[in-house]
Design a protein around this motif. Structure first.
Motif, PDB file in Angstrom:
ATOM      1  N   VAL A  44     -38.710 -43.998  35.183  1.00  0.00           N
ATOM      2  CA  VAL A  44     -37.402 -44.631  34.984  1.00  0.00           C
ATOM      3  C   VAL A  44     -37.496 -45.915  34.154  1.00  0.00           C
ATOM      4  O   VAL A  44     -36.507 -46.635  34.015  1.00  0.00           O
ATOM      5  CB  VAL A  44     -36.716 -44.932  36.339  1.00  0.00           C
ATOM      6  CG1 VAL A  44     -36.525 -43.656  37.139  1.00  0.00           C
ATOM      7  CG2 VAL A  44     -37.511 -45.956  37.151  1.00  0.00           C
ATOM      8  N   SER A  45     -38.660 -46.214  33.612  1.00  0.00           N
ATOM      9  CA  SER A  45     -38.836 -47.463  32.863  1.00  0.00           C
ATOM     10  C   SER A  45     -38.076 -47.402  31.532  1.00  0.00           C
ATOM     11  O   SER A  45     -37.793 -46.320  31.000  1.00  0.00           O
ATOM     12  CB  SER A  45     -40.322 -47.715  32.591  1.00  0.00           C
ATOM     13  OG  SER A  45     -40.812 -46.814  31.615  1.00  0.00           O
ATOM     14  N   GLU A  46     -37.774 -48.551  30.982  1.00  0.00           N
ATOM     15  CA  GLU A  46     -37.037 -48.596  29.727  1.00  0.00           C
ATOM     16  C   GLU A  46     -37.815 -47.973  28.568  1.00  0.00           C
ATOM     17  O   GLU A  46     -37.220 -47.261  27.739  1.00  0.00           O
ATOM     18  CB  GLU A  46     -36.641 -50.038  29.394  1.00  0.00           C
ATOM     19  CG  GLU A  46     -35.898 -50.182  28.075  1.00  0.00           C
ATOM     20  CD  GLU A  46     -34.707 -49.246  27.916  1.00  0.00           C
ATOM     21  OE1 GLU A  46     -34.407 -48.849  26.776  1.00  0.00           O
ATOM     22  OE2 GLU A  46     -34.069 -48.899  28.944  1.00  0.00           O
ATOM     23  N   PRO A  47     -39.145 -48.185  28.439  1.00  0.00           N
ATOM     24  CA  PRO A  47     -39.842 -47.507  27.342  1.00  0.00           C
ATOM     25  C   PRO A  47     -39.731 -45.983  27.416  1.00  0.00           C
ATOM     26  O   PRO A  47     -39.585 -45.327  26.378  1.00  0.00           O
ATOM     27  CB  PRO A  47     -41.296 -47.974  27.510  1.00  0.00           C
ATOM     28  CG  PRO A  47     -41.182 -49.298  28.184  1.00  0.00           C
ATOM     29  CD  PRO A  47     -40.030 -49.159  29.132  1.00  0.00           C
ATOM     30  N   GLU A  68     -31.307 -41.612  32.977  1.00  0.00           N
ATOM     31  CA  GLU A  68     -30.283 -42.583  33.347  1.00  0.00           C
ATOM     32  C   GLU A  68     -30.424 -42.930  34.826  1.00  0.00           C
ATOM     33  O   GLU A  68     -31.097 -42.220  35.586  1.00  0.00           O
ATOM     34  CB  GLU A  68     -28.880 -42.015  33.102  1.00  0.00           C
ATOM     35  CG  GLU A  68     -28.597 -41.620  31.677  1.00  0.00           C
ATOM     36  CD  GLU A  68     -27.203 -41.041  31.542  1.00  0.00           C
ATOM     37  OE1 GLU A  68     -26.236 -41.663  32.038  1.00  0.00           O
ATOM     38  OE2 GLU A  68     -27.079 -39.947  30.956  1.00  0.00           O
ATOM     39  N   ALA A  69     -29.749 -43.997  35.231  1.00  0.00           N
ATOM     40  CA  ALA A  69     -29.806 -44.417  36.633  1.00  0.00           C
ATOM     41  C   ALA A  69     -29.356 -43.309  37.567  1.00  0.00           C
ATOM     42  O   ALA A  69     -29.926 -43.116  38.655  1.00  0.00           O
ATOM     43  CB  ALA A  69     -28.955 -45.670  36.838  1.00  0.00           C
ATOM     44  N   ARG A  70     -28.346 -42.553  37.178  1.00  0.00           N
ATOM     45  CA  ARG A  70     -27.831 -41.492  38.040  1.00  0.00           C
ATOM     46  C   ARG A  70     -28.807 -40.328  38.193  1.00  0.00           C
ATOM     47  O   ARG A  70     -28.598 -39.434  39.011  1.00  0.00           O
ATOM     48  CB  ARG A  70     -26.494 -40.979  37.508  1.00  0.00           C
ATOM     49  CG  ARG A  70     -26.552 -40.419  36.093  1.00  0.00           C
ATOM     50  CD  ARG A  70     -25.185 -39.946  35.635  1.00  0.00           C
ATOM     51  NE  ARG A  70     -25.156 -39.651  34.206  1.00  0.00           N
ATOM     52  CZ  ARG A  70     -24.162 -39.010  33.596  1.00  0.00           C
ATOM     53  NH1 ARG A  70     -23.112 -38.595  34.310  1.00  0.00           N
ATOM     54  NH2 ARG A  70     -24.199 -38.797  32.299  1.00  0.00           N
ATOM     55  N   ASP A  71     -29.872 -40.314  37.379  1.00  0.00           N
ATOM     56  CA  ASP A  71     -30.875 -39.255  37.456  1.00  0.00           C
ATOM     57  C   ASP A  71     -32.022 -39.582  38.410  1.00  0.00           C
ATOM     58  O   ASP A  71     -32.987 -38.823  38.490  1.00  0.00           O
ATOM     59  CB  ASP A  71     -31.434 -38.970  36.064  1.00  0.00           C
ATOM     60  CG  ASP A  71     -30.360 -38.467  35.120  1.00  0.00           C
ATOM     61  OD1 ASP A  71     -29.593 -37.581  35.522  1.00  0.00           O
ATOM     62  OD2 ASP A  71     -30.280 -38.974  33.978  1.00  0.00           O
ATOM     63  N   ALA A  72     -31.910 -40.693  39.117  1.00  0.00           N
ATOM     64  CA  ALA A  72     -32.911 -41.094  40.113  1.00  0.00           C
ATOM     65  C   ALA A  72     -32.193 -41.493  41.388  1.00  0.00           C
ATOM     66  O   ALA A  72     -31.101 -42.085  41.349  1.00  0.00           O
ATOM     67  CB  ALA A  72     -33.752 -42.260  39.604  1.00  0.00           C
ATOM     68  N   HIS A  73     -32.787 -41.175  42.518  1.00  0.00           N
ATOM     69  CA  HIS A  73     -32.212 -41.605  43.789  1.00  0.00           C
ATOM     70  C   HIS A  73     -32.083 -43.127  43.782  1.00  0.00           C
ATOM     71  O   HIS A  73     -32.988 -43.828  43.302  1.00  0.00           O
ATOM     72  CB  HIS A  73     -33.101 -41.152  44.945  1.00  0.00           C
ATOM     73  CG  HIS A  73     -32.479 -41.338  46.289  1.00  0.00           C
ATOM     74  ND1 HIS A  73     -32.479 -42.558  46.925  1.00  0.00           N
ATOM     75  CD2 HIS A  73     -31.817 -40.477  47.100  1.00  0.00           C
ATOM     76  CE1 HIS A  73     -31.852 -42.431  48.092  1.00  0.00           C
ATOM     77  NE2 HIS A  73     -31.438 -41.184  48.218  1.00  0.00           N
ATOM     78  N   PRO A  74     -30.977 -43.657  44.306  1.00  0.00           N
ATOM     79  CA  PRO A  74     -30.769 -45.117  44.251  1.00  0.00           C
ATOM     80  C   PRO A  74     -31.881 -45.938  44.882  1.00  0.00           C
ATOM     81  O   PRO A  74     -32.079 -47.098  44.521  1.00  0.00           O
ATOM     82  CB  PRO A  74     -29.449 -45.305  45.008  1.00  0.00           C
ATOM     83  CG  PRO A  74     -28.745 -44.003  44.866  1.00  0.00           C
ATOM     84  CD  PRO A  74     -29.817 -42.955  44.857  1.00  0.00           C
ATOM     85  N   GLU A  75     -32.631 -45.328  45.805  1.00  0.00           N
ATOM     86  CA  GLU A  75     -33.697 -46.065  46.469  1.00  0.00           C
ATOM     87  C   GLU A  75     -35.046 -45.889  45.779  1.00  0.00           C
ATOM     88  O   GLU A  75     -36.061 -46.381  46.277  1.00  0.00           O
ATOM     89  CB  GLU A  75     -33.802 -45.632  47.929  1.00  0.00           C
ATOM     90  CG  GLU A  75     -32.553 -45.961  48.752  1.00  0.00           C
ATOM     91  CD  GLU A  75     -32.648 -45.453  50.169  1.00  0.00           C
ATOM     92  OE1 GLU A  75     -33.774 -45.228  50.654  1.00  0.00           O
ATOM     93  OE2 GLU A  75     -31.589 -45.260  50.794  1.00  0.00           O
TER      94      GLU A  75
END
Length: 253
Positions: free
Chosen positions: A165-168, A151-158
């Motif tokens: 983090v890709s959708e596939p 999920e987005a929260r599992d990666a640093h915002p930058e």
């Protein structure tokens, strides 16, 4: 029961860290990835002195996985059945009535590359095999370095690189949870920007510029038995650390 996963990024270099961690935490199963050594080089004697046995699936220089337990594990499977692959990325074993699968998932290099396509094929094969394993073993834990921040929260915002983090990749992660697996980490309230991997470069750990790519997924019969799940950052602060930190699950299994 305490189950942990840790990408040690070379067991030869990180063995003292692993031995100290075992002595302090005394897990019932420690799943290791990126051993970077053949089975014949595995330090069984040192681990036996620490009170642990190991089921291993090693490879020279790259990859390699192992499950460490205080008593011998049973019904050991190495590699993905039916998936032709020279890379040593999977080992499974039964530990105290729980099926534990330890995986070092492919990195994928870059979205659209040949290695990325291999990653997606590997994930599809893994998903079908885990489905079969869950039918045989209702109490199942799938753990390891997934190389996916779900999920987005599992990666640093930058974080700007598409890989991890890709959708596939995230869709492949969801395919695993759709089998009836639950992300144990997210069963509990966690600090914001909780990560398990930080690059060695750019002061990433000090800046907490990281990704949560090391996971413990549990089957539904274990969900209510989970008591805690957390990232242990302490080993990442040591001299010459792995770039990953252990993730630890406590479960009444």
């Amino acid at each position: 029961m305490k189950i942990a996963t840790w990408n040690v990024n070379s067991l030869k270099i990180r063995l003292p860290h692993v031995l100290d961690w075992l002595a302090e935490h005394k897990p019932d199963a420690l799943c290791l990835q990126e051993l970077k050594m053949e089975d014949k080089a595995f330090p069984h004697e040192a681990l036996a002195e620490a009170g642990y046995q190991a089921a291993t699936n090693g490879q020279k220089t790259y990859n390699g996985v192992a499950i460490l337990t205080p008593t011998a594990a049973s019904d050991i499977v190495r590699d993905l059945p039916g998936f032709a692959d020279e890379q040593k990325r999977i080992i499974a074993a039964s530990v105290d009535g729980v099926r534990v699968i330890c995986g070092y998932f492919p990195n994928g290099q870059a979205v659209g590359s040949e290695k990325f396509e291999y990653k997606l094929r590997w994930l599809a094969a893994l998903t079908e095999w885990v489905r079969e394993e869950m039918a045989r073993h209702p109490k199942l834990v799938l753990t390891g370095d997934f190389n996916i921040a779900p999920e987005a929260r599992d990666a640093h915002p930058e974080w700007t690189d598409e890989i991890h983090v890709s959708e596939p990749e995230r869709a492949a992660f969801r395919a695993l949870t759709d089998l009836g697996l639950v992300d144990a980490f997210r069963l509990f309230e966690q600090p914001e920007r909780s990560f398990s991997w930080w690059d060695y470069r750019m002061l990433a750990f000090r800046r907490n510029f990281g990704l949560r790519i090391d996971h413990i997924l549990v089957s539904e019969p274990l969900r209510a038995a989970c008591r805690s799940c957390a990232v242990d950052k302490a080993p990442r602060r040591l001299e010459r650390p792995s770039d990953h930190a252990p993730v630890v699950l406590d479960v009444d299994a």
